[in-house]
Motif scaffolding. Structure first.
Motif, PDB file in Angstrom:
ATOM      1  N   ALA A  54      13.723  -0.188 -28.248  1.00  0.00           N
ATOM      2  CA  ALA A  54      12.278  -0.158 -28.000  1.00  0.00           C
ATOM      3  C   ALA A  54      11.607   0.637 -29.108  1.00  0.00           C
ATOM      4  O   ALA A  54      12.114   1.665 -29.545  1.00  0.00           O
ATOM      5  CB  ALA A  54      11.979   0.474 -26.635  1.00  0.00           C
ATOM      6  N   THR A  55      10.455   0.161 -29.578  1.00  0.00           N
ATOM      7  CA  THR A  55       9.733   0.819 -30.664  1.00  0.00           C
ATOM      8  C   THR A  55       8.713   1.795 -30.091  1.00  0.00           C
ATOM      9  O   THR A  55       7.817   1.396 -29.350  1.00  0.00           O
ATOM     10  CB  THR A  55       9.016  -0.211 -31.551  1.00  0.00           C
ATOM     11  N   VAL A  56       8.877   3.060 -30.440  1.00  0.00           N
ATOM     12  CA  VAL A  56       7.943   4.110 -30.022  1.00  0.00           C
ATOM     13  C   VAL A  56       7.068   4.450 -31.225  1.00  0.00           C
ATOM     14  O   VAL A  56       7.573   4.651 -32.332  1.00  0.00           O
ATOM     15  CB  VAL A  56       8.689   5.361 -29.529  1.00  0.00           C
ATOM     16  N   THR A  57       5.748   4.516 -30.999  1.00  0.00           N
ATOM     17  CA  THR A  57       4.805   4.754 -32.093  1.00  0.00           C
ATOM     18  C   THR A  57       3.927   5.959 -31.789  1.00  0.00           C
ATOM     19  O   THR A  57       3.409   6.094 -30.674  1.00  0.00           O
ATOM     20  CB  THR A  57       3.904   3.527 -32.313  1.00  0.00           C
ATOM     21  N   VAL A  58       3.779   6.826 -32.780  1.00  0.00           N
ATOM     22  CA  VAL A  58       2.832   7.942 -32.705  1.00  0.00           C
ATOM     23  C   VAL A  58       1.701   7.651 -33.682  1.00  0.00           C
ATOM     24  O   VAL A  58       1.943   7.452 -34.880  1.00  0.00           O
ATOM     25  CB  VAL A  58       3.509   9.282 -33.053  1.00  0.00           C
ATOM     26  N   THR A  59       0.460   7.626 -33.175  1.00  0.00           N
ATOM     27  CA  THR A  59      -0.698   7.300 -34.005  1.00  0.00           C
ATOM     28  C   THR A  59      -1.648   8.485 -34.032  1.00  0.00           C
ATOM     29  O   THR A  59      -2.000   9.051 -32.987  1.00  0.00           O
ATOM     30  CB  THR A  59      -1.433   6.067 -33.458  1.00  0.00           C
ATOM     31  N   GLY A  60      -2.085   8.873 -35.251  1.00  0.00           N
ATOM     32  CA  GLY A  60      -3.027   9.963 -35.411  1.00  0.00           C
ATOM     33  C   GLY A  60      -4.452   9.476 -35.409  1.00  0.00           C
ATOM     34  O   GLY A  60      -4.722   8.261 -35.446  1.00  0.00           O
ATOM     35  N   PRO A  61      -5.427  10.400 -35.404  1.00  0.00           N
ATOM     36  CA  PRO A  61      -6.845  10.000 -35.362  1.00  0.00           C
ATOM     37  C   PRO A  61      -7.294   9.276 -36.618  1.00  0.00           C
ATOM     38  O   PRO A  61      -8.296   8.553 -36.596  1.00  0.00           O
ATOM     39  CB  PRO A  61      -7.584  11.343 -35.205  1.00  0.00           C
ATOM     40  N   ASP A  62      -6.562   9.441 -37.737  1.00  0.00           N
ATOM     41  CA  ASP A  62      -6.935   8.764 -38.968  1.00  0.00           C
ATOM     42  C   ASP A  62      -6.319   7.380 -39.078  1.00  0.00           C
ATOM     43  O   ASP A  62      -6.494   6.688 -40.086  1.00  0.00           O
ATOM     44  CB  ASP A  62      -6.515   9.602 -40.185  1.00  0.00           C
ATOM     45  N   GLY A  63      -5.578   6.972 -38.045  1.00  0.00           N
ATOM     46  CA  GLY A  63      -4.961   5.651 -38.050  1.00  0.00           C
ATOM     47  C   GLY A  63      -3.546   5.626 -38.576  1.00  0.00           C
ATOM     48  O   GLY A  63      -2.858   4.611 -38.451  1.00  0.00           O
ATOM     49  N   ASN A  64      -3.077   6.722 -39.173  1.00  0.00           N
ATOM     50  CA  ASN A  64      -1.700   6.780 -39.641  1.00  0.00           C
ATOM     51  C   ASN A  64      -0.747   6.733 -38.448  1.00  0.00           C
ATOM     52  O   ASN A  64      -0.993   7.359 -37.412  1.00  0.00           O
ATOM     53  CB  ASN A  64      -1.446   8.055 -40.442  1.00  0.00           C
ATOM     54  N   SER A  65       0.347   5.999 -38.581  1.00  0.00           N
ATOM     55  CA  SER A  65       1.290   5.862 -37.472  1.00  0.00           C
ATOM     56  C   SER A  65       2.713   6.139 -37.954  1.00  0.00           C
ATOM     57  O   SER A  65       3.033   5.947 -39.129  1.00  0.00           O
ATOM     58  CB  SER A  65       1.208   4.468 -36.846  1.00  0.00           C
ATOM     59  N   TYR A  66       3.541   6.579 -37.013  1.00  0.00           N
ATOM     60  CA  TYR A  66       4.938   6.910 -37.287  1.00  0.00           C
ATOM     61  C   TYR A  66       5.759   6.328 -36.147  1.00  0.00           C
ATOM     62  O   TYR A  66       5.391   6.466 -34.969  1.00  0.00           O
ATOM     63  CB  TYR A  66       5.117   8.433 -37.368  1.00  0.00           C
ATOM     64  N   GLN A  85      -2.168  15.973 -40.692  1.00  0.00           N
ATOM     65  CA  GLN A  85      -2.865  16.235 -39.439  1.00  0.00           C
ATOM     66  C   GLN A  85      -3.455  17.636 -39.468  1.00  0.00           C
ATOM     67  O   GLN A  85      -3.056  18.485 -40.268  1.00  0.00           O
ATOM     68  CB  GLN A  85      -1.904  16.112 -38.247  1.00  0.00           C
ATOM     69  N   GLU A  86      -4.384  17.873 -38.573  1.00  0.00           N
ATOM     70  CA  GLU A  86      -4.946  19.200 -38.378  1.00  0.00           C
ATOM     71  C   GLU A  86      -4.661  19.646 -36.955  1.00  0.00           C
ATOM     72  O   GLU A  86      -4.504  18.821 -36.045  1.00  0.00           O
ATOM     73  CB  GLU A  86      -6.456  19.187 -38.625  1.00  0.00           C
ATOM     74  N   SER A  87      -4.583  20.951 -36.761  1.00  0.00           N
ATOM     75  CA  SER A  87      -4.289  21.491 -35.435  1.00  0.00           C
ATOM     76  C   SER A  87      -5.321  20.996 -34.421  1.00  0.00           C
ATOM     77  O   SER A  87      -6.530  21.062 -34.653  1.00  0.00           O
ATOM     78  CB  SER A  87      -4.298  23.022 -35.491  1.00  0.00           C
ATOM     79  N   GLY A  88      -4.827  20.482 -33.307  1.00  0.00           N
ATOM     80  CA  GLY A  88      -5.710  19.981 -32.256  1.00  0.00           C
ATOM     81  C   GLY A  88      -6.002  18.506 -32.337  1.00  0.00           C
ATOM     82  O   GLY A  88      -6.594  17.945 -31.400  1.00  0.00           O
ATOM     83  N   ASP A  89      -5.606  17.847 -33.442  1.00  0.00           N
ATOM     84  CA  ASP A  89      -5.825  16.402 -33.547  1.00  0.00           C
ATOM     85  C   ASP A  89      -5.106  15.664 -32.408  1.00  0.00           C
ATOM     86  O   ASP A  89      -3.995  16.030 -32.020  1.00  0.00           O
ATOM     87  CB  ASP A  89      -5.291  15.871 -34.885  1.00  0.00           C
ATOM     88  N   THR A  90      -5.743  14.631 -31.897  1.00  0.00           N
ATOM     89  CA  THR A  90      -5.157  13.863 -30.805  1.00  0.00           C
ATOM     90  C   THR A  90      -4.133  12.861 -31.334  1.00  0.00           C
ATOM     91  O   THR A  90      -4.434  12.073 -32.231  1.00  0.00           O
ATOM     92  CB  THR A  90      -6.240  13.114 -30.018  1.00  0.00           C
ATOM     93  N   LEU A  91      -2.938  12.920 -30.788  1.00  0.00           N
ATOM     94  CA  LEU A  91      -1.879  11.971 -31.127  1.00  0.00           C
ATOM     95  C   LEU A  91      -1.635  11.062 -29.923  1.00  0.00           C
ATOM     96  O   LEU A  91      -1.561  11.537 -28.786  1.00  0.00           O
ATOM     97  CB  LEU A  91      -0.583  12.696 -31.486  1.00  0.00           C
ATOM     98  N   THR A  92      -1.504   9.773 -30.180  1.00  0.00           N
ATOM     99  CA  THR A  92      -1.219   8.817 -29.113  1.00  0.00           C
ATOM    100  C   THR A  92       0.204   8.310 -29.287  1.00  0.00           C
ATOM    101  O   THR A  92       0.564   7.766 -30.325  1.00  0.00           O
ATOM    102  CB  THR A  92      -2.196   7.634 -29.153  1.00  0.00           C
TER     103      THR A  92
END
Length: 363
Positions: A54-66, A85-92
């Motif tokens: 299964a592919t797990v993705t982490v996406t930052g507020p700037d659209g960058n994903s890992y 990233q900056e401290s407090g940025d929301t990661l999905t």
């Protein structure tokens, strides 16, 4: 003469300036990069089975994903670089329709487990919930069926440092710990066994067990393994701490090997045993039958008489193996006036004072 005196004074000032700039240049030029934010966990289906590939993705507020792909045991681990990233940025964090959000924090590790819907029907259209379904969805069985019940506890945890403990709130298992001369950095999955997965040794009673698996990182540095047995389980069996030994299962032969065991902690809630590991897979704690006064091959601290426990043994100091899990293995930055930077400043001030005194003498 005056001309020579002026040149010497200028030379001394130049030396002082060069020394000051040289001393402070490394402190301002060296930058320590910030560590990443690590997200890890497991992905299971609605029946609690691991979901692989299964592919797990982490996406930052700037659209960058890992991204990362789960292994056979459903485990994943993703590092989010601090530079982006900056401290407090929301990661999905998302996987197959399920998602959670978290806040970026440099140098932290966070466990996020997911349960996703999976196709439960087999190719023959059978319903796994049917009582007539004989499929073995829970893995290998055990003697006594102890590890296939609904109350089986499985814990996935990160371990670090030289003394790590993973609490396990099981029926009979209270904790599993590891010690090492070097800093550990790994992820382990521990499953409680409420019954032996293979026939136990003769004249021994099963107390508790654990399937220990290193699913990320290396176990090469581990020197001892600790297993905590709940006191309620010992009361149920009618045995004491000096009757317990740790065993490791040889999966090739299916036989248990007894390890040299020491009691390293004991209180009203549990007894903690320690031994040198023999690889990591199935471990169990067996107790000698109460009727055996001198069970062969069982290490005993003191006289092995059931009604005279050794009060001066290794548990008399009240220490437990699970109370202290060091997390400060990495050096902390010095912020007060006692560090080496403060000493350098004092030395520079003394040097400047000496130079000024020499100038006055020349005048």
């Amino acid at each position: 003469m005056l001309h020579n005196s002026t040149e010497r004074r200028s030379l001394r000032y130049l030396v002082v300036v060069v020394v000051v700039l040289t001393a402070f240049a490394p402190a301002t030029a060296t930058a320590v990069p910030s560590p990443p934010h690590e997200v890890f966990g497991t992905v299971t289906d609605q029946n609690g089975n691991a979901v692989s590939d299964a592919t797990v993705t982490v996406t930052g507020p700037d659209g960058n994903s890992y991204t990362a792909t789960t292994g056979a045991n459903g485990y994943y681990e993703i590092s989010v670089p601090a530079e982006e990233q900056e401290s407090g940025d929301t990661l999905t964090v998302s996987v197959e329709g399920a998602s959670e959000t978290t806040a970026f924090a440099s140098g932290t590790s966070e466990q996020l487990d997911f349960s996703v819907d999976a196709d439960t029907g087999g190719e023959d259209g059978s319903d796994p919930s049917s009582p007539d379904d004989d499929s073995d969805a829970g893995g290998g069985g055990s003697v006594g069926g102890g590890d296939d019940g609904d109350d089986v506890v499985t814990v996935t945890a990160r371990i670090s440092g030289t003394n790590a403990t993973v609490p396990i709130d099981g029926e009979s298992l209270s904790e599993v710990g590891f010690t090492s001369q070097t800093n550990l950095s790994a992820t382990v999955t521990i499953t409680e066994r409420t019954g032996p997965v293979a026939e136990g040794p003769a004249n021994r009673t099963f107390a508790t067990g654990a399937d220990i698996e290193f699913i990320f990182g290396s176990s090469d540095g581990v020197e001892t393994v600790r297993i905590g047995v709940k006191q309620s389980r010992l009361d149920e069996l009618g045995v004491t701490a000096d009757q317990l030994s740790i065993y490791h299962l040889d999966e090739t032969t299916g036989e248990w090997s007894e390890l040299d065991t020491t009691v390293v902690g004991q209180n009203d809630l549990r007894v903690v045993l320690e031994a040198q590991p023999d690889g990591f897979s199935e471990y169990a704690v067996f107790a000698t039958d109460p009727g055996q006064i001198e069970p062969p091959g069982t290490p005993t601290p003191g006289t092995p008489t059931p009604d005279t426990p050794d009060e001066d043994g290794p548990t008399s100091d009240g220490e437990t193996a699970s109370e202290d899990t060091p997390t400060d293995d990495e050096p902390e930055a010095t912020t007060d006036g006692s560090g080496p930077g403060f000493t350098v400043v004092l030395a520079l001030l003394a040097l400047v004072a000496a130079a000024l005194l020499a100038v006055r003498r020349d005048d």
